[in-house]
Design an enzyme around this catalytic site. Structure first.
Site, PDB file in Angstrom:
ATOM      1  CE  LYS A 152      -2.222  -1.776   3.639  1.00 17.75           C
ATOM      2  NZ  LYS A 152      -3.210  -2.210   4.652  1.00 17.75           N
ATOM      3  CG  ASP A 188      -6.928  -5.027   7.324  1.00 13.80           C
ATOM      4  OD1 ASP A 188      -6.417  -6.105   6.957  1.00 13.80           O
ATOM      5  OD2 ASP A 188      -6.926  -4.014   6.607  1.00 13.80           O
TER       6      ASP A 188
HETATM    7  C1  GLC Z   1      -2.625  -5.022   2.033  1.00  7.64           C
HETATM    8  C2  GLC Z   1      -1.906  -5.728   3.188  1.00  7.64           C
HETATM    9  C3  GLC Z   1      -2.833  -6.692   3.892  1.00  7.64           C
HETATM   10  C4  GLC Z   1      -4.110  -5.970   4.306  1.00  7.64           C
HETATM   11  C5  GLC Z   1      -4.750  -5.302   3.104  1.00  7.64           C
HETATM   12  C6  GLC Z   1      -6.014  -4.523   3.467  1.00  7.64           C
HETATM   13  O1  GLC Z   1      -2.922  -5.943   1.060  1.00  7.64           O
HETATM   14  O2  GLC Z   1      -0.776  -6.414   2.692  1.00  7.64           O
HETATM   15  O3  GLC Z   1      -2.204  -7.262   5.018  1.00  7.64           O
HETATM   16  O4  GLC Z   1      -4.992  -6.885   4.893  1.00  7.64           O
HETATM   17  O5  GLC Z   1      -3.822  -4.412   2.511  1.00  7.64           O
HETATM   18  O6  GLC Z   1      -5.744  -3.494   4.375  1.00  7.64           O
END
Ligand code: GLC
Length: 446
Positions: A152, A188
């Site tokens: 991200k 999350d």
């Molecule tokens: C990215 C992260 C992952 C998380 C997702 C949503 O893909 O690598 O761990 O769950 O974002 O926030």
């Protein structure tokens, strides 16, 4: 000529039924490979050391929820029978130095925010918390895990390979927060699954469709061949798939370009086709190509379509939501982005492209979700509630509907057994529930 080109782009973004089936097969193979010891897979399939709650967990717990550029602190009361209430909450926006600077800054910042929270609400007794850290973590226990890589757009130095709970503990000590105990570390998606299954036993899948995207599900311990750490209880464990890194997908030239320009080329391929952080950028790259071919914005001498990240996912939602005559609202949206004038034709083309981009994202998500359901329940003999959170899912006018249509194409009548449930604040509430599970296990052991 122009129309033909545009139709061609839209066709490139179509995921038809055979393609959904192909994605499902490939995803299922990758899931299996990812659970093996030393198996090679683009899906990390990370053990989380979390099992589903019983619904009887109770008490007051705190959550630190770091998912993206927003950071939240919550105090949550769990009242058994699946009832959870947020008592207090504070939101923070991470400064840039906590996104791409030195890792220590991030943890000191988090600890500083917690200090503010405790001071503001005059809390001085013991604080038991769950820490939601939404990045790929190689967990070896419920409260221990090393960061595998950033996603991200994050890129803090000195964190990859380190135990993030340890880093947080050091920062808490520096801020003089001796009364804080970190009981659990979680993703999350895991929080979202746990929060929903606290009140709904049919929930075994959690999905985030927001800035990033990912999913988790409940797997039999027997099938998790690569499990390293000790498991105290239960026959199942939630697996964090990290589906954002799935790479068996057909890419267009725009996806390739976006990947090349990104902070993590070659990684998070699905995330770059699906999540809110990237959808606007796919749109920009397509529009820029059309402008160069003189198929769009003919009235404008120049546009600012060269500016990376000009469009956000919310603009795509706004444009697709526009049912005004002549797409007047879209005109306003474009203006607010510095595109001074546009014809009605321009705006109709843009709206069609937005719809193609978001439809592809929703159908890819649905195919992967269907594959997870099939892994757990090949004949779809049970009801499945899928807990979903994230602004893309919540705010986009058609994302959830498009996913439901795709489920009907895949499962036929049995699609009625699959229900998606928006689970707001799941990542925070779930952290409190997992902390409660850990505390209960500790008491039972004594
Ligand atoms: C990215 C992260 C992952 C998380 C997702 C949503 O893909 O690598 O761990 O769950 O974002 O926030």
């Amino acid at each position: 000529m122009a129309l033909e080109s545009i139709n061609h782009i839209i066709r490139e973004f179509e995921i038809d039924k055979p393609e959904m089936r192909r994605i499902m097969r490939a995803f299922s193979l990758e899931m299996k490979a990812g659970l093996e010891k030393g198996g090679k897979s683009s899906l990390k399939m990370l053990p989380t050391y979390v099992r589903k709650p019983t619904g009887e967990e109770s008490g007051i717990f705190f959550a630190l929820d770091l998912g993206g550029t927003n950071f939240r602190i919550l105090e949550i009361e769990l009242k058994e029978k699946g009832r959870a209430k947020i008592l207090k909450a504070m939101n923070f926006k991470l400064p840039n130095r906590c996104i791409t600077g030195d890792g220590r800054e991030l943890f000191l910042y988090i600890a500083g925010c917690l200090k503010k929270f405790l001071y503001r609400y005059e809390i001085s007794n013991e604080v038991c918390l769950g820490f939601t850290f939404s990045f790929p973590i190689d967990q070896t226990a419920i409260d221990e895990g090393r960061l595998l890589n950033w996603t991200k757009g994050f890129g803090l130095k000195g964190v990859i390979g380190k135990d993030v709970v340890q880093l947080l503990k050091e920062a808490l000590a520096k801020r003089g927060l001796g009364n804080v105990e970190i009981l659990a570390l979680l993703n999350d998606t895991v929080g979202t699954l746990v929060a929903r299954s606290y009140k709904d036993p049919d929930c075994r899948i959690g999905i985030i469709l927001g800035t990033g995207t990912n999913a988790c599900y409940s797997e039999k311990l027997l099938n998790i061949k690569k499990l390293k750490g000790r498991v105290s209880k239960g026959e199942d464990m939630i697996i964090n798939i990290e589906w954002g890194n799935f790479n068996k997908l057909a890419l267009t030239r725009y996806d390739r370009k976006l990947d090349k320009l990104s902070a993590n080329p070659g990684e998070q391929i699905l995330e770059k086709m699906v999540s809110g952080k990237y959808l606007g950028e796919v749109l920009r790259l397509i529009l820029n190509g059309l402008v160069q071919k003189k198929f769009l914005f003919l009235n404008l001498g120049s546009t600012n379509l060269d500016v990376p990240d000009l469009f956000k996912a919310e603009h795509i939602s706004d444009i697709e939501n526009d049912v005004s005559r002549d797409l007047e609202k879209t005109k306003g949206t474009l203006k607010s982005l510095g595109i001074r004038s546009s014809t009605e034709r321009d705006r109709h083309i843009i709206k069609r492209i937005c719809a193609a981009i978001s439809r592809r994202a929703s159908r890819v998500s649905a195919s992967c979700t269907a594959s997870i359901i099939k892994e757990m329940d090949p004949n779809l003999s049970k009801a499945h509630t899928i807990a979903v959170d994230g602004t893309l899912y919540e705010k986009h006018p058609r994302f959830s509907k498009n996913m439901e249509t795709a489920f009907r194409e895949i499962f036929g009548k049995k699609a009625s057994r699959v229900k998606m449930a928006l689970t707001k604040d799941g990542s925070g509430i779930g952290a409190a529930i997992v902390a409660a599970i850990v505390e209960r296990d500790k008491i039972e052991k004594v």
